[in-house]
Each structure stands twice: as C-alpha cells, then as structure tokens.
Design a protein around this motif. Structure first.
Motif, PDB file in Angstrom:
ATOM      1  N   GLU A 126      22.749 -46.877 -21.911  1.00  0.00           N
ATOM      2  CA  GLU A 126      22.270 -45.942 -23.049  1.00  0.00           C
ATOM      3  C   GLU A 126      22.407 -44.391 -22.585  1.00  0.00           C
ATOM      4  OE1 GLU A 126      18.742 -46.289 -26.285  1.00  0.00           O
ATOM      5  OE2 GLU A 126      18.232 -46.617 -24.346  1.00  0.00           O
ATOM      6  N   ALA A 127      22.054 -43.810 -21.316  1.00  0.00           N
ATOM      7  CA  ALA A 127      22.261 -42.502 -20.953  1.00  0.00           C
ATOM      8  C   ALA A 127      23.845 -42.177 -20.929  1.00  0.00           C
ATOM      9  CB  ALA A 127      21.707 -42.408 -19.629  1.00  0.00           C
ATOM     10  N   GLY A 128      24.685 -43.404 -20.632  1.00  0.00           N
ATOM     11  CA  GLY A 128      26.013 -43.044 -20.838  1.00  0.00           C
ATOM     12  C   GLY A 128      26.479 -42.843 -22.273  1.00  0.00           C
ATOM     13  N   PHE A 129      25.909 -43.594 -23.031  1.00  0.00           N
ATOM     14  CA  PHE A 129      26.230 -43.406 -24.650  1.00  0.00           C
ATOM     15  C   PHE A 129      25.945 -41.938 -24.914  1.00  0.00           C
ATOM     16  CE2 PHE A 129      25.245 -47.839 -26.603  1.00  0.00           C
ATOM     17  CZ  PHE A 129      26.378 -48.599 -25.567  1.00  0.00           C
ATOM     18  N   ARG A 130      24.762 -41.560 -24.505  1.00  0.00           N
ATOM     19  CA  ARG A 130      24.388 -40.146 -25.086  1.00  0.00           C
ATOM     20  C   ARG A 130      25.523 -39.167 -24.160  1.00  0.00           C
ATOM     21  NH1 ARG A 130      19.191 -42.426 -23.938  1.00  0.00           N
ATOM     22  NH2 ARG A 130      19.319 -41.405 -21.835  1.00  0.00           N
ATOM     23  N   ALA A 131      25.865 -39.208 -23.015  1.00  0.00           N
ATOM     24  CA  ALA A 131      26.747 -38.292 -22.425  1.00  0.00           C
ATOM     25  C   ALA A 131      28.066 -38.345 -23.119  1.00  0.00           C
ATOM     26  CB  ALA A 131      26.960 -38.742 -21.011  1.00  0.00           C
ATOM     27  N   MET A 132      28.503 -39.533 -23.634  1.00  0.00           N
ATOM     28  CA  MET A 132      29.853 -39.597 -24.185  1.00  0.00           C
ATOM     29  C   MET A 132      29.724 -39.101 -25.619  1.00  0.00           C
ATOM     30  SD  MET A 132      32.100 -42.998 -25.157  1.00  0.00           S
ATOM     31  CE  MET A 132      33.432 -42.768 -26.394  1.00  0.00           C
ATOM     32  N   ASN A 133      28.643 -39.119 -26.029  1.00  0.00           N
ATOM     33  CA  ASN A 133      28.554 -38.661 -27.595  1.00  0.00           C
ATOM     34  C   ASN A 133      28.727 -37.001 -27.490  1.00  0.00           C
ATOM     35  OD1 ASN A 133      28.221 -41.210 -28.690  1.00  0.00           O
ATOM     36  ND2 ASN A 133      26.410 -40.766 -29.653  1.00  0.00           N
ATOM     37  N   GLU A 134      27.944 -36.488 -26.569  1.00  0.00           N
ATOM     38  CA  GLU A 134      27.855 -35.068 -26.230  1.00  0.00           C
ATOM     39  C   GLU A 134      29.179 -34.710 -25.867  1.00  0.00           C
ATOM     40  OE1 GLU A 134      25.608 -32.651 -26.974  1.00  0.00           O
ATOM     41  OE2 GLU A 134      24.975 -34.339 -28.189  1.00  0.00           O
ATOM     42  N   ALA A 135      29.918 -35.233 -25.037  1.00  0.00           N
ATOM     43  CA  ALA A 135      31.258 -34.846 -24.705  1.00  0.00           C
ATOM     44  C   ALA A 135      32.195 -34.836 -25.948  1.00  0.00           C
ATOM     45  CB  ALA A 135      31.795 -35.582 -23.536  1.00  0.00           C
ATOM     46  N   LEU A 136      31.907 -36.004 -26.685  1.00  0.00           N
ATOM     47  CA  LEU A 136      32.875 -35.949 -27.732  1.00  0.00           C
ATOM     48  C   LEU A 136      32.778 -35.035 -28.935  1.00  0.00           C
ATOM     49  CD1 LEU A 136      33.823 -39.407 -29.552  1.00  0.00           C
ATOM     50  CD2 LEU A 136      33.546 -37.569 -30.755  1.00  0.00           C
ATOM     51  N   ARG A 137      31.397 -34.909 -28.947  1.00  0.00           N
ATOM     52  CA  ARG A 137      31.159 -33.727 -29.965  1.00  0.00           C
ATOM     53  C   ARG A 137      31.612 -32.401 -29.470  1.00  0.00           C
ATOM     54  NH1 ARG A 137      28.166 -29.611 -29.584  1.00  0.00           N
ATOM     55  NH2 ARG A 137      27.131 -30.318 -27.405  1.00  0.00           N
ATOM     56  N   SER A 138      31.455 -32.104 -28.345  1.00  0.00           N
ATOM     57  CA  SER A 138      31.964 -30.550 -27.868  1.00  0.00           C
ATOM     58  C   SER A 138      33.605 -30.717 -27.918  1.00  0.00           C
ATOM     59  CB  SER A 138      31.496 -30.627 -26.449  1.00  0.00           C
ATOM     60  OG  SER A 138      32.378 -29.658 -25.642  1.00  0.00           O
ATOM     61  N   ARG A 139      34.397 -31.808 -27.675  1.00  0.00           N
ATOM     62  CA  ARG A 139      35.837 -31.809 -27.617  1.00  0.00           C
ATOM     63  C   ARG A 139      36.114 -31.728 -29.161  1.00  0.00           C
ATOM     64  NH1 ARG A 139      39.701 -33.129 -24.127  1.00  0.00           N
ATOM     65  NH2 ARG A 139      41.700 -33.910 -24.847  1.00  0.00           N
ATOM     66  N   ALA A 140      35.599 -32.505 -29.977  1.00  0.00           N
ATOM     67  CA  ALA A 140      35.854 -32.403 -31.449  1.00  0.00           C
ATOM     68  C   ALA A 140      35.494 -31.121 -31.965  1.00  0.00           C
ATOM     69  CB  ALA A 140      34.990 -33.340 -32.321  1.00  0.00           C
ATOM     70  N   GLU A 141      34.455 -30.305 -31.713  1.00  0.00           N
ATOM     71  CA  GLU A 141      34.207 -29.178 -32.076  1.00  0.00           C
ATOM     72  C   GLU A 141      34.985 -28.023 -31.762  1.00  0.00           C
ATOM     73  OE1 GLU A 141      29.824 -28.574 -31.461  1.00  0.00           O
ATOM     74  OE2 GLU A 141      29.422 -29.957 -33.207  1.00  0.00           O
ATOM     75  N   ASP A 142      35.629 -28.284 -30.614  1.00  0.00           N
ATOM     76  CA  ASP A 142      36.472 -27.439 -29.828  1.00  0.00           C
ATOM     77  C   ASP A 142      37.889 -27.524 -30.887  1.00  0.00           C
ATOM     78  OD1 ASP A 142      34.822 -26.335 -28.156  1.00  0.00           O
ATOM     79  OD2 ASP A 142      35.628 -27.361 -26.289  1.00  0.00           O
ATOM     80  N   LEU A 143      38.175 -28.725 -31.007  1.00  0.00           N
ATOM     81  CA  LEU A 143      39.591 -28.942 -31.660  1.00  0.00           C
ATOM     82  C   LEU A 143      39.583 -28.448 -33.223  1.00  0.00           C
ATOM     83  CD1 LEU A 143      40.574 -32.571 -30.679  1.00  0.00           C
ATOM     84  CD2 LEU A 143      41.883 -30.625 -30.038  1.00  0.00           C
ATOM     85  N   ALA A 144      38.395 -28.662 -33.817  1.00  0.00           N
ATOM     86  CA  ALA A 144      38.091 -28.237 -35.275  1.00  0.00           C
ATOM     87  C   ALA A 144      38.130 -26.697 -35.276  1.00  0.00           C
ATOM     88  CB  ALA A 144      36.787 -28.729 -35.712  1.00  0.00           C
ATOM     89  N   GLY A 145      37.614 -26.075 -34.337  1.00  0.00           N
ATOM     90  CA  GLY A 145      37.605 -24.598 -34.157  1.00  0.00           C
ATOM     91  C   GLY A 145      38.992 -24.051 -34.109  1.00  0.00           C
ATOM     92  N   ARG A 146      39.701 -24.725 -33.290  1.00  0.00           N
ATOM     93  CA  ARG A 146      40.989 -24.136 -32.904  1.00  0.00           C
ATOM     94  C   ARG A 146      41.922 -24.214 -34.299  1.00  0.00           C
ATOM     95  NH1 ARG A 146      41.464 -26.337 -27.176  1.00  0.00           N
ATOM     96  NH2 ARG A 146      41.558 -28.238 -28.139  1.00  0.00           N
ATOM     97  N   ALA A 147      41.625 -25.337 -35.040  1.00  0.00           N
ATOM     98  CA  ALA A 147      42.537 -25.590 -36.020  1.00  0.00           C
ATOM     99  C   ALA A 147      42.049 -24.511 -37.223  1.00  0.00           C
ATOM    100  CB  ALA A 147      42.109 -27.134 -36.804  1.00  0.00           C
ATOM    101  N   ASP A 148      40.795 -24.151 -37.242  1.00  0.00           N
ATOM    102  CA  ASP A 148      40.350 -23.283 -38.164  1.00  0.00           C
ATOM    103  C   ASP A 148      41.058 -21.753 -37.871  1.00  0.00           C
ATOM    104  OD1 ASP A 148      38.712 -25.080 -39.496  1.00  0.00           O
ATOM    105  OD2 ASP A 148      36.968 -24.418 -38.696  1.00  0.00           O
ATOM    106  N   ALA A 149      41.104 -21.644 -36.530  1.00  0.00           N
ATOM    107  CA  ALA A 149      41.615 -20.258 -36.101  1.00  0.00           C
ATOM    108  C   ALA A 149      43.139 -19.908 -36.369  1.00  0.00           C
ATOM    109  CB  ALA A 149      41.369 -20.197 -34.605  1.00  0.00           C
ATOM    110  N   THR A 150      43.652 -21.429 -36.558  1.00  0.00           N
ATOM    111  CA  THR A 150      45.431 -21.383 -36.720  1.00  0.00           C
ATOM    112  C   THR A 150      45.497 -21.596 -37.934  1.00  0.00           C
ATOM    113  OG1 THR A 150      45.409 -23.435 -36.100  1.00  0.00           O
ATOM    114  CG2 THR A 150      45.892 -21.880 -34.260  1.00  0.00           C
ATOM    115  N   GLY A 151      44.694 -22.021 -38.942  1.00  0.00           N
ATOM    116  CA  GLY A 151      44.790 -22.538 -39.964  1.00  0.00           C
ATOM    117  C   GLY A 151      44.761 -21.440 -41.217  1.00  0.00           C
TER     118      GLY A 151
END
Length: 151
Positions: A126-151
C-alpha cells in the motif's frame, strides 16, 4: 479478501496521465514501486512486472491483462500458483475532473487462503501504491506544464 487502494488528484488531463501510465518502458526512470513492466497492454496478454515495496523485498510476477480502456482503466490479474491460493486484481482508474485534472485510483483486491498470512507485506504494498501515485502525479504534471509552455 483484502483491498488496498491509494487515490491521488493530478493537475493534468486523463490523456497525459494515461500516457505516463502506459509508457511502461520509462517506468525505471520515475516509478519507485514498479520499476519494470514489460509486455503488451492488451486484454489477455501476460506481463512481466517487478515490484519493489518500500522497506520490502522486490518480486517479479506474470499477471494477465484484464482491462484496457484508454484514458479510463488498466487492470490485470496476478496469481501465486493455482487459483484461490493468492490472487490479486490490480487496477488503475482515471476519472476526469471538472477543472481539467484527473482523479487517479490505484487499487488491488487480494483473495485466497494465503491472504491472512501476508498482512505485513500488504502494508508495504500500500505504501508502494502511494509512492507510485505521487511519482506519476509529478511526472504527468511536469509533462502537462511543458505542453502548456510550448502550446
């Protein structure tokens, strides 16, 4: 039966979250819980999944994909030995939010006669789920932010 889950709100649209979740070749670069996942994400296909729970021992298993609904759900069923011994139905559910973001739910339902014997391992999972979710959140938000900056 035992159920584990971890939910996270991601400030990125489901398409971006889905892209991160299904780009399994990049898991080693960002995913602390599932650093390796190989195989085709198609219903009926077998995967090779390596998990490393925080504070626990890593293990590799070969689940079968049970659901793939683009930008909505990815699920698989893993078994230890014969059905009914220790079965785990793992899923990721993405729900679009009115603000353009995504609610991410990672969940696993464990069934079988061995489930009561592995309570400590399930806490680490369960702790692994939380760690993965947070890492996925961070990566997706970074990608979305880069797309906004170039879009």
């Amino acid at each position: 039966m035992r159920e584990l889950s971890a939910a996270t709100t991601v400030a990125a649209p489901p398409a971006v979250v889905w892209r991160v979740l299904t780009d399994t070749s990049a898991y080693g670069a960002w995913n602390p819980f599932i650093p390796e996942l190989t195989g085709q994400l198609r219903v009926g296909q077998r995967l090779r999944v390596r998990i490393v729970p925080p504070g626990g021992r890593g293990m590799t298993f070969r689940p079968t994909v049970t659901a793939v609904e683009e930008e909505r759900e990815l699920a698989w069923l893993g078994r230890l030995g014969v059905p009914g011994l220790f079965d785990g139905t793992h899923s990721f559910t993405l729900t679009p939010r009115a603000d353009g973001g995504t609610d991410l739910l990672q969940r696993e339902v464990f069934r079988g006669v061995l489930v009561p014997l592995v309570a400590g391992t399930l806490r680490q999972t369960e702790a692994g789920f939380r760690a993965m979710n947070e890492a996925l959140r961070s990566r997706a938000e970074d990608l979305a932010g880069r797309a906004d900056a170039t879009g």
